[in-house]
Design a protein around this motif. Structure first.
Motif, PDB file in Angstrom:
ATOM      1  N   THR A 139      -4.619  -5.287   6.848  1.00 22.23           N
ATOM      2  CA  THR A 139      -3.404  -5.761   6.175  1.00 22.23           C
ATOM      3  C   THR A 139      -3.694  -6.994   5.315  1.00 22.23           C
ATOM      4  O   THR A 139      -4.524  -7.829   5.671  1.00 22.23           O
ATOM      5  CB  THR A 139      -2.296  -6.128   7.190  1.00 22.23           C
ATOM      6  N   THR A 188      -1.503  -9.934   2.915  1.00 23.63           N
ATOM      7  CA  THR A 188      -0.203 -10.467   2.487  1.00 23.63           C
ATOM      8  C   THR A 188      -0.466 -11.509   1.411  1.00 23.63           C
ATOM      9  O   THR A 188      -1.243 -12.435   1.635  1.00 23.63           O
ATOM     10  CB  THR A 188       0.524 -11.147   3.675  1.00 23.63           C
ATOM     11  N   MET A 201       1.253 -14.042  -1.857  1.00 21.64           N
ATOM     12  CA  MET A 201       2.466 -14.620  -2.457  1.00 21.64           C
ATOM     13  C   MET A 201       2.099 -15.404  -3.710  1.00 21.64           C
ATOM     14  O   MET A 201       1.077 -16.099  -3.726  1.00 21.64           O
ATOM     15  CB  MET A 201       3.134 -15.581  -1.474  1.00 21.64           C
ATOM     16  N   ILE A 221       8.600  -7.462  -5.525  1.00 25.55           N
ATOM     17  CA  ILE A 221       7.889  -7.235  -4.266  1.00 25.55           C
ATOM     18  C   ILE A 221       7.133  -5.919  -4.403  1.00 25.55           C
ATOM     19  O   ILE A 221       7.677  -4.917  -4.860  1.00 25.55           O
ATOM     20  CB  ILE A 221       8.831  -7.286  -3.050  1.00 25.55           C
ATOM     21  N   GLN A 272       4.194  -3.194  -2.748  1.00 20.51           N
ATOM     22  CA  GLN A 272       3.389  -2.712  -1.623  1.00 20.51           C
ATOM     23  C   GLN A 272       2.149  -2.042  -2.191  1.00 20.51           C
ATOM     24  O   GLN A 272       2.233  -1.324  -3.205  1.00 20.51           O
ATOM     25  CB  GLN A 272       4.175  -1.705  -0.797  1.00 20.51           C
ATOM     26  N   GLY A 304      -1.222  -3.606   1.740  1.00 16.89           N
ATOM     27  CA  GLY A 304      -0.922  -4.973   1.337  1.00 16.89           C
ATOM     28  C   GLY A 304       0.493  -5.121   0.827  1.00 16.89           C
ATOM     29  O   GLY A 304       1.156  -4.140   0.468  1.00 16.89           O
ATOM     30  N   SER A 305       0.950  -6.376   0.836  1.00 18.97           N
ATOM     31  CA  SER A 305       2.218  -6.670   0.169  1.00 18.97           C
ATOM     32  C   SER A 305       2.024  -7.925  -0.664  1.00 18.97           C
ATOM     33  O   SER A 305       1.293  -8.843  -0.263  1.00 18.97           O
ATOM     34  CB  SER A 305       3.348  -6.863   1.181  1.00 18.97           C
ATOM     35  N   LEU A 306       2.646  -7.929  -1.819  1.00 20.61           N
ATOM     36  CA  LEU A 306       2.550  -9.074  -2.720  1.00 20.61           C
ATOM     37  C   LEU A 306       3.963  -9.411  -3.180  1.00 20.61           C
ATOM     38  O   LEU A 306       4.674  -8.536  -3.685  1.00 20.61           O
ATOM     39  CB  LEU A 306       1.655  -8.701  -3.919  1.00 20.61           C
ATOM     40  N   THR A 307       4.348 -10.673  -2.972  1.00 17.20           N
ATOM     41  CA  THR A 307       5.688 -11.110  -3.341  1.00 17.20           C
ATOM     42  C   THR A 307       5.556 -12.146  -4.445  1.00 17.20           C
ATOM     43  O   THR A 307       4.762 -13.081  -4.316  1.00 17.20           O
ATOM     44  CB  THR A 307       6.401 -11.756  -2.124  1.00 17.20           C
ATOM     45  N   TYR A 346      -2.688 -16.275   0.515  1.00 18.16           N
ATOM     46  CA  TYR A 346      -3.108 -14.944   0.967  1.00 18.16           C
ATOM     47  C   TYR A 346      -3.471 -15.003   2.444  1.00 18.16           C
ATOM     48  O   TYR A 346      -4.107 -15.972   2.902  1.00 18.16           O
ATOM     49  CB  TYR A 346      -4.362 -14.452   0.216  1.00 18.16           C
ATOM     50  N   SER A 393      -7.121 -16.961   6.135  1.00 17.30           N
ATOM     51  CA  SER A 393      -6.128 -17.488   5.199  1.00 17.30           C
ATOM     52  C   SER A 393      -6.866 -18.023   3.977  1.00 17.30           C
ATOM     53  O   SER A 393      -7.960 -18.583   4.095  1.00 17.30           O
ATOM     54  CB  SER A 393      -5.292 -18.595   5.855  1.00 17.30           C
TER      55      SER A 393
END
Ligand SMILES: NC(=O)c1ccc[n+]([C@@H]2O[C@H](COP(=O)([O-])OP(=O)(O)OC[C@H]3O[C@@H](n4cnc5c(N)ncnc54)[C@H](O)[C@@H]3O)[C@@H](O)[C@H]2O)c1
Length: 346
Positions: free
Chosen positions: A145, A147, A149, A211, A213, A222-225, A255, A265
């Motif tokens: 996973t 994540t 931003m 947002i 995915q 992954g997700s990116l906001t 990240y 991180s």
């Protein structure tokens, strides 16, 4: 002694002026001409000759290399003008506004065989190289996973430039393009996306928030906001000491990557792993990884000079950047249709 490399700048706005600043610190090159039809501020300040038409400048000045930092929708035609004249270019991101455009540039490059480095400067940051080395060494095990931003509040006057409110701009193409490039670099190619966007905070033609995915070919998700209109300390530009313009929150991360053996991180490079025993009842051990702080843009410029002199291949070439653009096209289509999309390889 190596002769000074003569660089011309096309587009002397916010980013062009930053490039001019980095050039003053580069002992082997100098800025010799500027092309910008609307802004004379940099030329007035430096006394460097300004042209209103970049083609005229290229033909008269014959620079050794060019930095292109004009609005996104001019990137491809401007870069082709440089290729036709055999002049290597550092082309700001995004490489193009659509994949069709990027394909035109790829075809032109095959015809003229002149190098172009695309300005995904984060890849030149030592922290990016260190993070990639940790991932590639298998310290996270099987990556599962991710994540990401990029969220901040651009000042309202940033949008007085009309092009930043129109199609061809927007937080995905202007900002998340960097995150997508870097996530591809860290995690491998992206095989599918889903996305939602809105423009409700700024009300412009282009999105202000998104947002996304992501599915990677290695199976990671992954997700990116992203948003350019929210109050937040989370994003590469606030969390990495890279561009002086932005206020910094260096203790925050943008990240988080997790795998079967560990989590990382970024940019803190805190690597979390189990000690002797494994399972959620056991405390994780945090390993801190160090890296040298160095200007990614300055390093990008030094690399560009090597590329332009024929001493190195571009770290981020047109085809590579076009793959990130293919992901962006898929994201825009996913947001429009509500359907999962597969990026089309260039
Ligand atoms: N790498 C990064 O982190 C980063 C950051 C910001 C912007 N950028 C990119 O840099 C580019 C410029 O962005 P900006 O924020 O400096 O925009 P800007 O609007 O401040 O500057 C663009 C400049 O281009 C000039 N221009 C317009 N038409 C032109 C033409 N035909 N020929 C030459 N110049 C022309 C404008 O007058 C303006 O001075 C964009 O592609 C943007 O995506 C990259």
């Amino acid at each position: 002694m190596m002769s000074l490399f003569r660089i011309a700048l096309i587009g002397a706005g916010a980013m062009g002026c930053q490039h001019a600043g980095y050039l003053t610190k580069e002992p082997t090159a100098r800025l010799v001409a500027i092309a910008d039809p609307f802004s004379s501020a940099l030329a007035d300040e430096t006394g460097i000759e300004r042209f209103t038409d970049h083609r005229e400048m290229l033909d008269q000045v014959r620079p050794d290399a060019v930095i292109i930092a004009n609005p996104n929708d001019l990137h491809v035609t401007t870069a082709i003008d440089c290729l036709e004249r055999g002049i290597p270019a550092l082309l700001e991101k995004p490489v193009a506004c659509s994949q069709d455009e990027a394909n035109q540039l790829i075809a032109a490059q095959q015809r003229y065989d002149v190098p172009i480095l695309v300005g995904h400067h984060r890849r030149h940051n030592p922290v990016a190289a260190r993070a990639k080395a940790i991932i590639d060494a298998g310290r996270l095990g099987r990556l599962a996973t991710v994540t990401g931003m990029w969220q901040t509040c651009k000042p309202d006057d940033y949008f007085t430039m009309e092009w930043r409110r129109r199609q061809g701009a927007g937080v995905i193409l202007i900002n998340l393009v960097h995150d997508l490039d870097l996530l591809r670099h860290f995690c491998g190619e992206i095989s599918a996306v889903q996305a939602m966007t809105h423009n409700t905070l700024r009300g412009f033609e282009v999105e202000d928030s998104a947002i996304v995915q992501l599915e990677f070919t290695n199976g990671a998700l992954g997700s990116l906001t992203g948003s350019d209109a929210v109050v937040s300390p989370w994003g590469w530009d606030q969390n990495v000491n890279e561009v002086p313009l932005y206020a910094k929150h260096l203790d925050q991360s943008c990240y988080f990557l997790a795998g079967s053996e560990g989590a990382l991180s970024v940019p803190q490079l805190a690597l979390w792993r189990y000690g002797e025993a494994r399972g959620w009842q056991h405390q994780l051990v945090c390993e801190s990884h160090r890296y040298t702080q160095d200007s990614a843009q300055q390093r990008q410029l030094a690399h560009f000079l090597e590329v332009a002199r024929g001493q190195a291949d571009p770290l981020v070439g047109v085809a590579d950047a076009a793959r990130t653009l293919a992901v962006i096209d898929a994201i825009q289509e996913a947001a429009r249709t509500g359907q999962r999309q597969v990026p089309l390889a260039p």
